[in-house]
Design an enzyme around this catalytic site. Sequence first.
Site, PDB file in Angstrom:
ATOM      1  N   ASP A 182       0.855  -1.237  -0.148  1.00 50.84           N
ATOM      2  CA  ASP A 182      -0.047   0.044  -0.142  1.00 50.84           C
ATOM      3  C   ASP A 182       0.890   1.302  -0.093  1.00 50.84           C
ATOM      4  O   ASP A 182       0.212   2.362   0.361  1.00 50.84           O
ATOM      5  CB  ASP A 182      -1.050   0.116   1.027  1.00 50.84           C
ATOM      6  N   ARG A 189      -1.923   5.151   7.515  1.00 54.19           N
ATOM      7  CA  ARG A 189      -2.637   5.015   6.178  1.00 54.19           C
ATOM      8  C   ARG A 189      -4.030   5.789   6.274  1.00 54.19           C
ATOM      9  O   ARG A 189      -4.119   6.677   7.004  1.00 54.19           O
ATOM     10  CB  ARG A 189      -3.109   3.500   6.123  1.00 54.19           C
ATOM     11  N   TYR A 238       4.449  -3.041  11.353  1.00 49.74           N
ATOM     12  CA  TYR A 238       5.500  -4.005  10.976  1.00 49.74           C
ATOM     13  C   TYR A 238       6.181  -4.279  12.396  1.00 49.74           C
ATOM     14  O   TYR A 238       6.601  -3.466  13.079  1.00 49.74           O
ATOM     15  CB  TYR A 238       6.227  -3.490  10.018  1.00 49.74           C
ATOM     16  N   PRO A 259       8.959  -5.821   2.304  1.00 50.75           N
ATOM     17  CA  PRO A 259       7.953  -4.522   2.178  1.00 50.75           C
ATOM     18  C   PRO A 259       8.275  -3.707   2.979  1.00 50.75           C
ATOM     19  O   PRO A 259       7.791  -2.379   2.828  1.00 50.75           O
ATOM     20  CB  PRO A 259       6.577  -5.262   2.452  1.00 50.75           C
TER      21      PRO A 259
END
Lengths: 603, 603
Positions: free
Chosen positions: B52, B243, B251, B329
């Site tokens: 994302d 976000r 994470y 990521p």
Amino acid sequence: MPTSTIRESDVDVLIIGAGPAGLMAANALARNSVKVRIIDQRPVKVAAGQADGIQPRTSEVLQSYGLAGRLLEQGNQMHMAAFYNPSSTGGIELTDRVPDVTAPTARYPFEVTLHQGAIEAIFLESMREFGLDVTRPAIPVSIQLSEDELELKDPDAYPVRVVLRHLGHENNADETEVVHAKFVIGADGAHSWVRKTLGIAMEGEQTEYIWGVVDLTPETDFPDIRNKSAIHSNNGSCMIIPREGDKVRLYIQLDESGFVSRNGRIDKGKIGPYQLLEIARKSFHPYSIQTPEKIDWWTIYNIGQRVASRFSVQERVFIVGDACHTHSPKAGQGMNASINDSHNLAWKLTHVLRGWADLTLLKTYEFERRKYAQDLIDFDKQFARLFSGKPRTEQFQDGVSHEDFLKIFQTFGGFTSGIGIHYAESLLTNVTHQHLATNLIIGQRVPPQIFLRAADARPVEIQDLLPSDARFKLLVFTGDSSSRSPLQLEKVRKTTEELHRVLMELTAGRIFELFDILSIRATTKTKVRYNDLPVLLRSHWSKALIDDIDVSGTKGGDGYKKYGVGTEAVVVVRPDGYVGMITALDNPTRIGVYFKSFLRANE
Amino acid sequence: MPTSTIRESDVDVLIIGAGPAGLMAANALARNSVKVRIIDQRPVKVAAGQADGIQPRTSEVLQSYGLAGRLLEQGNQMHMAAFYNPSSTGGIELTDRVPDVTAPTARYPFEVTLHQGAIEAIFLESMREFGLDVTRPAIPVSIQLSEDELELKDPDAYPVRVVLRHLGHENNADETEVVHAKFVIGADGAHSWVRKTLGIAMEGEQTEYIWGVVDLTPETDFPDIRNKSAIHSNNGSCMIIPREGDKVRLYIQLDESGFVSRNGRIDKGKIGPYQLLEIARKSFHPYSIQTPEKIDWWTIYNIGQRVASRFSVQERVFIVGDACHTHSPKAGQGMNASINDSHNLAWKLTHVLRGWADLTLLKTYEFERRKYAQDLIDFDKQFARLFSGKPRTEQFQDGVSHEDFLKIFQTFGGFTSGIGIHYAESLLTNVTHQHLATNLIIGQRVPPQIFLRAADARPVEIQDLLPSDARFKLLVFTGDSSSRSPLQLEKVRKTTEELHRVLMELTAGRIFELFDILSIRATTKTKVRYNDLPVLLRSHWSKALIDDIDVSGTKGGDGYKKYGVGTEAVVVVRPDGYVGMITALDNPTRIGVYFKSFLRANE
């Protein structure tokens, strides 16, 4: 066989006329969840021509409704104005180019041109998202106001009775409807049926200047065809307004063209668009314009400079837009004045209909907008006289010089851009305490300024945090209330408690229905903790702002300085984006006094 | 009773897989009017979680397709990165805040976070405007490449045969389809069926680091919850990625959490999102996170850092995105690399399919993007090692210091932002003559710069004049070719005639199908005449630009200086926005030589 039927209905606000003024009001009210209807007698909407200039302040206003994006995407932008005057060798030459907009704080420092149909489409699309569409064709037949004083003073009553005739389609019969409305807005243009039916007089007179207008896509060697160009030649005057795509509008002076009779009248049967273009050509020399295969639109006008004697009857029926003021289109003000009338009125009606404000709030509509309309006409008279005047030459020393023209063009920049609109002292505009924020002028709109969000250092335009959602906004300038300044932080905590009490009392506990609160701290993005402020000043993390430059070093900073805020202040911004009052951080009591003058006492 | 049917079809490009890489390719090709199909085996699209992060260069690329608006409207922006390290009193404390993006020329100097489903929706909506949708669910069964050399070399042949099975809905039978394609793109993810079926090996290994991911809307007193935050504690590491809305992604390092077995494997059955959150909490102390009622999405991963040995088979089947490179990521690169693979490939396929370029042009896809993927993994190894390493303390001097971490964070800023992507010398990248425009680095993208349109003084971003429309762009820096400089104007006229001859020959007279031409003059808005340039340099009035500051004094100016253009130059920009070659204004012949190396000879 068609027969006529009658039905009855009621509505909070009935809007008559779906031009820009009516659509603006309808969209604003629908957005605020007001029960509203809008009717128009035209079976279809305008597709071309008519008014098409959006001034910088109007773009800001449209942005406050989330509508500027589409306007800017579709419209043409005029950044530069060019001035042509007689050259020594005959014909014209470029005298000067200057910024088209003279308004240093404009967020959009240019005019946008887009045909009226496209602007109406922007409103229509937005309205439909709120479930509202125009009822058309529907003709108002009669309008009656109750004579019962008690009913007129009861905000929940429906004292206006309007009879409408819905014109039948094909085999359908006409239908008659009796609408009972709490309020009616007459947005039905220069020949307003609402105004005439209610017997409101227009004050002022016809102008002596007659102009033709032609919309076309020109083939030309004229180097300023994409700038706003004012051409003064010894063979007449002409103005160029570039528009969307490759289109251009020409305004052509006709006074001495031979088409105007002695009594100042013109016979539209005797002149057509190609003749208008022929007249324009004379003033263009030595530049040429080829004859296009098609003319998009044309007209001839001699509009009066007039203002309605009243803008409302009993604060139950209002007139907006061309229905209450007409003026020449060359200053590009018509649609802007109309849109801003409705912008001014819509939030006030919303407050009354929600039971928050007293009916007296509605008196400020005429007070604020009629004065503006009069100022507009005073300006228009000066501007039209200079624009239509003959250019000054060796032989004609009484003519208008470029310096005269440029001076008025720039002096009135704040006015023509709409940026300088200044509402006078009233119950909404408390002009004391200006010294606490010297550049947040009480009665003017909040100038754009980029602040950072404390929580994520994202630069945000303050105007985007002042949407037209009918709420008052409190801008709380707290000074350096960071953990570096424990004393100031303590002061902020204490006065916030007091502010909280004031707002709870005003709103019976529903603070955020009437208010939104933004805090602006004088601290840095590297040191700030967004969550050490009292919760009232950060009802959501995005409401806590700081006055600092962004991480890229290009946006924001110096907001306190630009706004003229010394160390701290609380600024009340009206729902339409205008500064209403200013108070000291430690004196929230004055906020209570301000609002009690027009908010209804809570039961 | 369901029976199986078989049908045959042909298509120019078949795309297998409708994630970001596949959708990007599909949208780009559909926009260029290529006959394209895209299939996916999932019956519905992803709604939450997964990749994302959109890097600054990817935002620029999306803008070149007109797609950045919706991205910016919906996504969250990360402007600031915060670093937390062990404090002397136990727990963590803020060590530093720095700009999240270290790339001075980025047009969008921030990362955008938005869940993958929303990003896919942006592509899907755009594709639909070109009449393309995803065929789903459809499973590829076999893929075969012709062994006929002549067929493989014939750009008009359909040498790839793919058998698809369309899964039946409800009572409908499955259907088998044989697709004959000119080209196939495998965009089918890390476990790519296309890659495996064609026997392309992945090179590289699994990492030793295991991480958990949790998406939630947190209640917390942590002051940097809306910044990207890297937390190194003595109780594990954690990274926060804010976000859209109020959501946040965490994470969480799991290496020493007790959930990882000795062979580095993790049993997903033994751990859930609330256990992940519990581990995160330990590193957050003294800050707290309340346990939310719902977790939006979660996963655990230990992704290999691997690159495919080849990115294409015979320049007829290509693999893009995760199908050809996988990495961790945390550097936020996955989706960006995928989107940019397809951006690189799509215009090249378009040129070949239109018959303009030779098949050899397609070799540059692997050349350019495989090198990038390898660089990405080299970076990722360093970054992951530092991020997962224990913090340096008094007791543990071998640990990772904040300075170490910050250094790599900023050193690789150009790389992680995507802004510094640099394609090496090839037939598309002619590295001579860099001195003529020292900051338009050959092989890098054109940095943003605002110029004014000569005709109307409107400021325009040059990147917006370089849309991804498959055309090469010529930026013609003419020097001061105004009427003040008749000699320079004469030189421009002369060399433009020569340029015209070169382009006519290259395109058999259809110049503007392959090229767009922008002229940029070093002159001022008050003096310029847009129409005194040769017509080739102003094919539309909007194509003639000047290097000047706008009327508001805030935008544009110093473009020649910022681009390092001395007095004049011609810069060839590839259809993907990267500088291809530079030549002197009076040497257009070199442009012909450059293009003849990959354009097909005109019959």
